[in-house]
Every structure is written in C-alpha cells, then in structure tokens.
Write a protein that holds these residues in place. Structure first.
Motif, PDB file in Angstrom:
ATOM      1  N   SER A  81      -1.408   1.032   1.947  1.00 21.68           N
ATOM      2  CA  SER A  81      -1.021   2.421   2.173  1.00 21.68           C
ATOM      3  C   SER A  81      -0.389   3.079   0.948  1.00 21.68           C
ATOM      4  N   VAL A  82       0.050   2.277  -0.038  1.00 24.57           N
ATOM      5  CA  VAL A  82       0.721   2.859  -1.205  1.00 24.57           C
ATOM      6  C   VAL A  82       0.015   2.542  -2.516  1.00 24.57           C
ATOM      7  N   LYS A  83      -1.059   1.764  -2.464  1.00 22.51           N
ATOM      8  CA  LYS A  83      -1.772   1.410  -3.696  1.00 22.51           C
ATOM      9  C   LYS A  83      -2.242   2.667  -4.431  1.00 22.51           C
ATOM     10  N   GLY A  84      -2.032   2.657  -5.741  1.00 21.29           N
ATOM     11  CA  GLY A  84      -2.436   3.792  -6.554  1.00 21.29           C
ATOM     12  C   GLY A  84      -1.411   4.917  -6.596  1.00 21.29           C
ATOM     13  N   ARG A  85      -0.388   4.852  -5.730  1.00 25.84           N
ATOM     14  CA  ARG A  85       0.636   5.903  -5.703  1.00 25.84           C
ATOM     15  C   ARG A  85       2.022   5.359  -6.090  1.00 25.84           C
ATOM     16  N   PHE A  86       2.308   4.126  -5.711  1.00 19.02           N
ATOM     17  CA  PHE A  86       3.613   3.506  -5.988  1.00 19.02           C
ATOM     18  C   PHE A  86       3.463   2.465  -7.085  1.00 19.02           C
ATOM     19  N   THR A  87       4.499   2.326  -7.899  1.00 16.31           N
ATOM     20  CA  THR A  87       4.529   1.308  -8.946  1.00 16.31           C
ATOM     21  C   THR A  87       5.883   0.612  -8.924  1.00 16.31           C
ATOM     22  N   ILE A  88       5.839  -0.705  -8.813  1.00 19.13           N
ATOM     23  CA  ILE A  88       7.072  -1.491  -8.847  1.00 19.13           C
ATOM     24  C   ILE A  88       7.238  -2.097 -10.229  1.00 19.13           C
ATOM     25  N   SER A  89       8.482  -2.134 -10.704  1.00 16.39           N
ATOM     26  CA  SER A  89       8.774  -2.737 -12.005  1.00 16.39           C
ATOM     27  C   SER A  89      10.145  -3.385 -11.934  1.00 16.39           C
ATOM     28  N   ARG A  90      10.470  -4.194 -12.939  1.00 17.49           N
ATOM     29  CA  ARG A  90      11.776  -4.844 -12.954  1.00 17.49           C
ATOM     30  C   ARG A  90      12.238  -5.070 -14.379  1.00 17.49           C
ATOM     31  N   ASP A  91      13.554  -5.159 -14.519  1.00 22.75           N
ATOM     32  CA  ASP A  91      14.195  -5.495 -15.786  1.00 22.75           C
ATOM     33  C   ASP A  91      14.989  -6.774 -15.533  1.00 22.75           C
TER      34      ASP A  91
END
Length: 121
Positions: free
Chosen positions: A62-72
């Motif tokens: 449902s969120v592919k292509g719209r949401f991006t997860i990242s981390r530090d």
C-alpha cells in the motif's frame, strides 16, 4: 532501559508529504531491524516499512513507491519519508527497533509512543 521517541506527525492535505523520525536511546549494544507500523481507527496494526542494519528495506504494498525508510546507525535514528499521502494513510504511526542491550543478550522489540498522521483537506 530503552526508549524510542518519535516526531514529525501532523495534519497534511492529500498529495502532501511528511517525514517521521524516531530515535532510540538508553542501554543499547546494537540495533538490528528498525521499522514503522501504523494503526487506523477500527483496523488492525499494519507493518508499513522495515530496514535492516545493512540497509535492506521492505514495504507494504500500500505504500510502495510513496514511502521511503532510512536510518542513521551512528545516531540510532530512523526516518520515514511519506510522499503523495492519501486519506487512507491516516493513522497513528509507531516506530520500533530490535535491540540487543548487551553483547550476549537476546534481542527485544521496543516501540515508540506513536505519532498521529492525518491526511485531510
């Protein structure tokens, strides 16, 4: 103890963007996977996105292509960039982290307190 503190929720119009952040603190030896879930009123909690310590990601359809997860990893922080938001994205968003508190301890999943995201005109 381990605490996860979230920020960045709010009200946005359809088509808009928001960026959620979550920082883990406390007694932490290492963090494996991190991620975000959400729960809309009257619905079950849904896993939205995950990211491993080496940066591999997975998303709900449902969120592919719209949401991006990242981390530090240096800051024990993760982010969720949400674009092209839809009213169906309205929910309380919870971050989590799979934490090992000491070198030989088992891993436990810790959760943030939740942050409200409302998509409405």
């Amino acid at each position: 103890q381990v605490q996860l503190v979230e920020s960045g929720g709010g009200l946005v119009q359809p088509g808009g963007s928001l960026r959620l952040s979550c920082t883990a603190s406390g007694s932490i030896f290492s963090i494996n996977a991190m991620g975000w879930s959400r729960q809309a009123p009257g619905k079950e909690r849904e896993l939205v996105a995950t990211i491993t310590s080496d940066g591999s990601t997975n998303y709900a359809d449902s969120v592919k292509g719209r949401f991006t997860i990242s981390r530090d990893n240096a800051k024990n922080t993760e982010h969720l960039q949400m674009n092209s938001l839809e009213p169906e994205d309205t929910a309380v968003y919870y971050c989590y982290a799979l934490v090992r508190r000491y070198i030989n301890s088992p891993q436990y999943r810790y959760w943030g307190q939740g942050t409200q995201v409302t998509v409405s005109s």
